[in-house]
Scaffold this motif. Structure first.
Motif, PDB file in Angstrom:
ATOM      1  N   TYR A 284       3.807  11.708 -13.144  1.00  0.00           N
ATOM      2  CA  TYR A 284       3.026  12.868 -13.544  1.00  0.00           C
ATOM      3  C   TYR A 284       3.632  14.129 -12.948  1.00  0.00           C
ATOM      4  O   TYR A 284       4.047  14.139 -11.778  1.00  0.00           O
ATOM      5  CB  TYR A 284       1.569  12.731 -13.100  1.00  0.00           C
ATOM      6  N   GLN A 285       3.654  15.162 -13.731  1.00  0.00           N
ATOM      7  CA  GLN A 285       4.181  16.446 -13.282  1.00  0.00           C
ATOM      8  C   GLN A 285       3.486  16.892 -11.998  1.00  0.00           C
ATOM      9  O   GLN A 285       2.274  16.987 -11.939  1.00  0.00           O
ATOM     10  CB  GLN A 285       3.984  17.488 -14.386  1.00  0.00           C
ATOM     11  N   GLY A 286       4.269  17.111 -10.962  1.00  0.00           N
ATOM     12  CA  GLY A 286       3.731  17.594  -9.700  1.00  0.00           C
ATOM     13  C   GLY A 286       3.122  16.540  -8.811  1.00  0.00           C
ATOM     14  O   GLY A 286       2.597  16.869  -7.742  1.00  0.00           O
ATOM     15  N   VAL A 287       3.191  15.273  -9.213  1.00  0.00           N
ATOM     16  CA  VAL A 287       2.580  14.204  -8.418  1.00  0.00           C
ATOM     17  C   VAL A 287       3.625  13.157  -8.070  1.00  0.00           C
ATOM     18  O   VAL A 287       4.030  12.360  -8.918  1.00  0.00           O
ATOM     19  CB  VAL A 287       1.416  13.524  -9.179  1.00  0.00           C
ATOM     20  N   PRO A 288       4.089  13.124  -6.818  1.00  0.00           N
ATOM     21  CA  PRO A 288       5.057  12.094  -6.433  1.00  0.00           C
ATOM     22  C   PRO A 288       4.399  10.722  -6.420  1.00  0.00           C
ATOM     23  O   PRO A 288       3.188  10.594  -6.232  1.00  0.00           O
ATOM     24  CB  PRO A 288       5.476  12.517  -5.021  1.00  0.00           C
ATOM     25  N   VAL A 289       5.201   9.692  -6.649  1.00  0.00           N
ATOM     26  CA  VAL A 289       4.695   8.323  -6.593  1.00  0.00           C
ATOM     27  C   VAL A 289       5.000   7.764  -5.223  1.00  0.00           C
ATOM     28  O   VAL A 289       6.153   7.654  -4.818  1.00  0.00           O
ATOM     29  CB  VAL A 289       5.350   7.443  -7.675  1.00  0.00           C
ATOM     30  N   GLY A 290       3.942   7.433  -4.479  1.00  0.00           N
ATOM     31  CA  GLY A 290       4.122   6.896  -3.142  1.00  0.00           C
ATOM     32  C   GLY A 290       4.247   5.396  -3.170  1.00  0.00           C
ATOM     33  O   GLY A 290       4.934   4.830  -4.006  1.00  0.00           O
ATOM     34  N   GLY A 291       3.546   4.722  -2.260  1.00  0.00           N
ATOM     35  CA  GLY A 291       3.626   3.272  -2.173  1.00  0.00           C
ATOM     36  C   GLY A 291       2.289   2.619  -2.417  1.00  0.00           C
ATOM     37  O   GLY A 291       1.650   2.139  -1.477  1.00  0.00           O
ATOM     38  N   PRO A 292       1.813   2.585  -3.659  1.00  0.00           N
ATOM     39  CA  PRO A 292       0.475   2.054  -3.919  1.00  0.00           C
ATOM     40  C   PRO A 292       0.317   0.580  -3.608  1.00  0.00           C
ATOM     41  O   PRO A 292      -0.789   0.097  -3.459  1.00  0.00           O
ATOM     42  CB  PRO A 292       0.287   2.317  -5.413  1.00  0.00           C
ATOM     43  N   THR A 293       1.434  -0.163  -3.502  1.00  0.00           N
ATOM     44  CA  THR A 293       1.308  -1.595  -3.232  1.00  0.00           C
ATOM     45  C   THR A 293       1.391  -1.907  -1.745  1.00  0.00           C
ATOM     46  O   THR A 293       1.302  -3.058  -1.346  1.00  0.00           O
ATOM     47  CB  THR A 293       2.404  -2.379  -3.967  1.00  0.00           C
ATOM     48  N   LEU A 294       1.554  -0.879  -0.912  1.00  0.00           N
ATOM     49  CA  LEU A 294       1.640  -1.099   0.528  1.00  0.00           C
ATOM     50  C   LEU A 294       0.251  -1.383   1.088  1.00  0.00           C
ATOM     51  O   LEU A 294      -0.643  -0.562   1.016  1.00  0.00           O
ATOM     52  CB  LEU A 294       2.227   0.147   1.212  1.00  0.00           C
ATOM     53  N   ARG A 295       0.083  -2.574   1.623  1.00  0.00           N
ATOM     54  CA  ARG A 295      -1.223  -2.955   2.178  1.00  0.00           C
ATOM     55  C   ARG A 295      -0.995  -3.535   3.566  1.00  0.00           C
ATOM     56  O   ARG A 295      -0.574  -4.678   3.696  1.00  0.00           O
ATOM     57  CB  ARG A 295      -1.912  -3.991   1.302  1.00  0.00           C
ATOM     58  N   THR A 296      -1.251  -2.745   4.590  1.00  0.00           N
ATOM     59  CA  THR A 296      -1.076  -3.221   5.946  1.00  0.00           C
ATOM     60  C   THR A 296      -2.315  -2.912   6.759  1.00  0.00           C
ATOM     61  O   THR A 296      -3.117  -2.047   6.422  1.00  0.00           O
ATOM     62  CB  THR A 296       0.138  -2.544   6.621  1.00  0.00           C
ATOM     63  N   ALA A 297      -2.476  -3.611   7.840  1.00  0.00           N
ATOM     64  CA  ALA A 297      -3.605  -3.346   8.725  1.00  0.00           C
ATOM     65  C   ALA A 297      -3.531  -1.927   9.262  1.00  0.00           C
ATOM     66  O   ALA A 297      -4.547  -1.270   9.475  1.00  0.00           O
ATOM     67  CB  ALA A 297      -3.612  -4.351   9.870  1.00  0.00           C
ATOM     68  N   ASN A 298      -2.308  -1.438   9.489  1.00  0.00           N
ATOM     69  CA  ASN A 298      -2.152  -0.094  10.017  1.00  0.00           C
ATOM     70  C   ASN A 298      -2.707   0.966   9.078  1.00  0.00           C
ATOM     71  O   ASN A 298      -3.197   2.013   9.508  1.00  0.00           O
ATOM     72  CB  ASN A 298      -0.666   0.196  10.280  1.00  0.00           C
ATOM     73  N   ALA A 299      -2.643   0.691   7.776  1.00  0.00           N
ATOM     74  CA  ALA A 299      -3.142   1.665   6.806  1.00  0.00           C
ATOM     75  C   ALA A 299      -4.640   1.853   6.923  1.00  0.00           C
ATOM     76  O   ALA A 299      -5.181   2.866   6.504  1.00  0.00           O
ATOM     77  CB  ALA A 299      -2.787   1.211   5.392  1.00  0.00           C
ATOM     78  N   LEU A 300      -5.312   0.886   7.492  1.00  0.00           N
ATOM     79  CA  LEU A 300      -6.758   0.950   7.601  1.00  0.00           C
ATOM     80  C   LEU A 300      -7.247   1.185   9.022  1.00  0.00           C
ATOM     81  O   LEU A 300      -8.438   1.097   9.292  1.00  0.00           O
ATOM     82  CB  LEU A 300      -7.371  -0.366   7.079  1.00  0.00           C
ATOM     83  N   GLN A 301      -6.353   1.479   9.936  1.00  0.00           N
ATOM     84  CA  GLN A 301      -6.745   1.533  11.340  1.00  0.00           C
ATOM     85  C   GLN A 301      -7.755   2.643  11.632  1.00  0.00           C
ATOM     86  O   GLN A 301      -8.543   2.527  12.567  1.00  0.00           O
ATOM     87  CB  GLN A 301      -5.506   1.713  12.211  1.00  0.00           C
ATOM     88  N   ASN A 302      -7.759   3.690  10.814  1.00  0.00           N
ATOM     89  CA  ASN A 302      -8.695   4.790  11.060  1.00  0.00           C
ATOM     90  C   ASN A 302      -9.860   4.803  10.080  1.00  0.00           C
ATOM     91  O   ASN A 302     -10.616   5.763  10.016  1.00  0.00           O
ATOM     92  CB  ASN A 302      -7.952   6.130  10.973  1.00  0.00           C
ATOM     93  N   ALA A 303      -9.994   3.752   9.286  1.00  0.00           N
ATOM     94  CA  ALA A 303     -11.047   3.713   8.283  1.00  0.00           C
ATOM     95  C   ALA A 303     -12.030   2.589   8.581  1.00  0.00           C
ATOM     96  O   ALA A 303     -11.637   1.455   8.780  1.00  0.00           O
ATOM     97  CB  ALA A 303     -10.428   3.511   6.900  1.00  0.00           C
ATOM     98  N   ASP A 304     -13.305   2.934   8.641  1.00  0.00           N
ATOM     99  CA  ASP A 304     -14.351   1.940   8.882  1.00  0.00           C
ATOM    100  C   ASP A 304     -15.223   1.847   7.639  1.00  0.00           C
ATOM    101  O   ASP A 304     -15.995   2.746   7.342  1.00  0.00           O
ATOM    102  CB  ASP A 304     -15.198   2.348  10.083  1.00  0.00           C
TER     103      ASP A 304
END
Length: 463
Positions: A284-304
């Motif tokens: 999409y114009q102006g929207v970079p594609v990151g890593g949507p399939t990255l699922r690690t415990a670290n990604a959730l460390q600040n989310a409850d």
């Protein structure tokens, strides 16, 4: 790889919409039995032969074929986003192939309509190519739209602040993408992005767009959903542990479509997580594609996401909405285990209001009701009404959700509004009632004679 561009940023002389219009006209010439026809593609989202927008669609495919490919759109489900991404991808492929056959460019891509762009004063208005000329010579025009411009409150992007992908606001916080479900063609709890702006845009425009069974017949539908698809990637690019589901029941679930050759095709959610890997790939114009399939415990460390919610207030009977304001009085639940005073809504352990969710449960109805605006403890003597605004509900597809079928029980829809900040603010107001919450519900426009809404229960769940 294609780039889907902002329709309002197409340069002068660009032919993207002109070719789209020509393709629509060509696809409408094809019989409804042709999987690459306009009618067939729209019916995959929703179909009901009794509705006026489908007049003249016959002859139709066999019932067996309809059962497999038609009425498949996912709403009130964690499949809402991946299914519509798949749907758009094959539709875009069919349109692009049609354009090539008509002598057009080989790199055509579906644009998106960013109606939430506050830097563009015209953003909330349907692009002129879809309304002028306003007759059948214009492939992008359709009769029956109620409004060409959407009010600002119906295109806000508070959904992007929702971190968990799944959630129902009762056993867990609200989810960005919807609650965990199986196949869900209608009904259920609508996720935050689906509720706003998705549902709001559909109902605000009205006409064919106002009903899931006819929505995809309106050419603007596809640009609207391209924007919703874009916002999924925007959400993933934000910090804070925003990740897609990691369960095989989401990743590996198959949905069926047709490709540009009219052949049966299929996708799983896992196959469409990265837009660069969907068919020929797109961004999409102006929207970079990151890593949507990255699922690690670290990604959730600040989310409850494990906050337990308890019911704190509810109506004692159903509520019927009409053409005038309806006020529902929610009394405090008297159960010793569940009785939580609504005044105690500040979580002292964190510097934010305690999570408080307003629910509209088992919503049934007929026709295409308007959007309803919701206010809490609205004073009867006037004043700044907007200070009490809690949000809006659209009831998009309520008639279908109220009708038993192979896809749903007919128990209706479920909508939820996060009212945490508003309740926290209202606690200091002079008209606050510790034992009662007054919910005012007002239609945003005139209610059609054949439209009705009945809410089984209005409730509040809190930390």
């Amino acid at each position: 790889m294609k780039e889907r561009k902002n329709v309002y940023l197409l340069p002068a002389g660009d032919t993207t919409l002109a070719w789209y219009s020509k393709a629509v006209v060509e696809m409408k010439k094809r019989p409804t039995t042709d999987p690459t026809s306009w009618n067939y593609q729209a019916a995959m989202h929703g179909f009901n032969a009794s509705l006026s927008f489908w007049r003249g669609a016959a002859p139709l495919p066999s019932q067996t074929e309809q059962n497999q490919y038609w009425n498949q759109c996912q709403h009130g489900s964690w499949f809402f986003l991946p299914w519509h991404r798949m749907y758009l991808a094959y539709f875009e492929q069919i349109v692009a192939a049609t354009i090539v056959k008509l002598g057009g460019p080989a790199d055509w891509a579906l644009p998106y309509w960013n109606y939430s762009d506050t830097s563009n004063p015209n953003a909330r208005t349907i692009p002129p190519a879809f309304t002028n000329p306003n007759n059948a010579t214009n492939g992008l025009w359709i009769t029956g739209r109620v409004s060409d411009t959407i009010p600002p409150r119906y295109v806000t992007l508070g959904a992007l602040n929702t971190i968990p992908y799944t959630g129902d606001g009762r056993t867990s916080p609200l989810g960005f993408g919807g609650p965990e479900t199986g196949f869900s063609h209608s009904g259920g709890t609508h996720g935050q992005l689906e509720s706003l702006p998705h549902d709001m845009v559909h109902v605000a425009i009205g006409g064919a767009m106002g009903d899931p069974r006819t929505a995809a017949l309106d050419p603007i539908f596809w640009l609207h959903h391209a924007n919703i698809d874009r916002l999924w990637q925007v959400w993933l690019n934000m910090a804070g542990g925003r990740i897609n589901p990691n369960k095989s029941s989401w990743l590996d679930y198959n949905f069926y479509f047709h490709n540009a050759a009219g052949q049966s095709a299929q996708f799983t959610s896992k196959q469409v997580e990265d837009t660069r890997q969907v068919l020929s790939g797109y961004t999409y114009q102006g929207v970079p594609v990151g890593g949507p399939t990255l699922r690690t415990a670290n990604a959730l460390q600040n989310a409850d996401f494990s906050t337990p919610l308890e019911i704190t207030a509810a109506t004692n009977q159903g509520v019927t909405l009409g053409s005038a304001k309806t006020v529902a009085h929610l009394g405090l639940n008297a159960s010793p285990q569940k009785a939580v005073n609504l005044a105690a809504t500040t979580n002292s352990a964190v510097s934010k209001p305690a999570l408080t969710i307003l629910h509209f449960e088992n919503v049934t109805g007929k026709g295409v009701p308007p959007i309803y605006d919701v206010y809490l403890n609205e004073p009867q003597n006037g004043g700044d009404k907007e200070s009490y605004y809690a949000g809006s509900v659209s009831f998009f597809g309520v008639e279908e959700a109220s009708t038993p079928s192979v896809h749903q029980s007919g128990s209706g829809q479920h909508y939820a509004l996060d009212i945490s900040d508003l309740v926290n603010k209202l606690r200091s107001s002079p008209n606050w009632k510790d034992q009662q919450l007054d919910v005012s519900i007002e239609p945003s426009r005139a209610v059609d004679a054949d439209a009705s809404v009945n809410i089984g229960r209005i409730s509040v769940y809190s930390e």
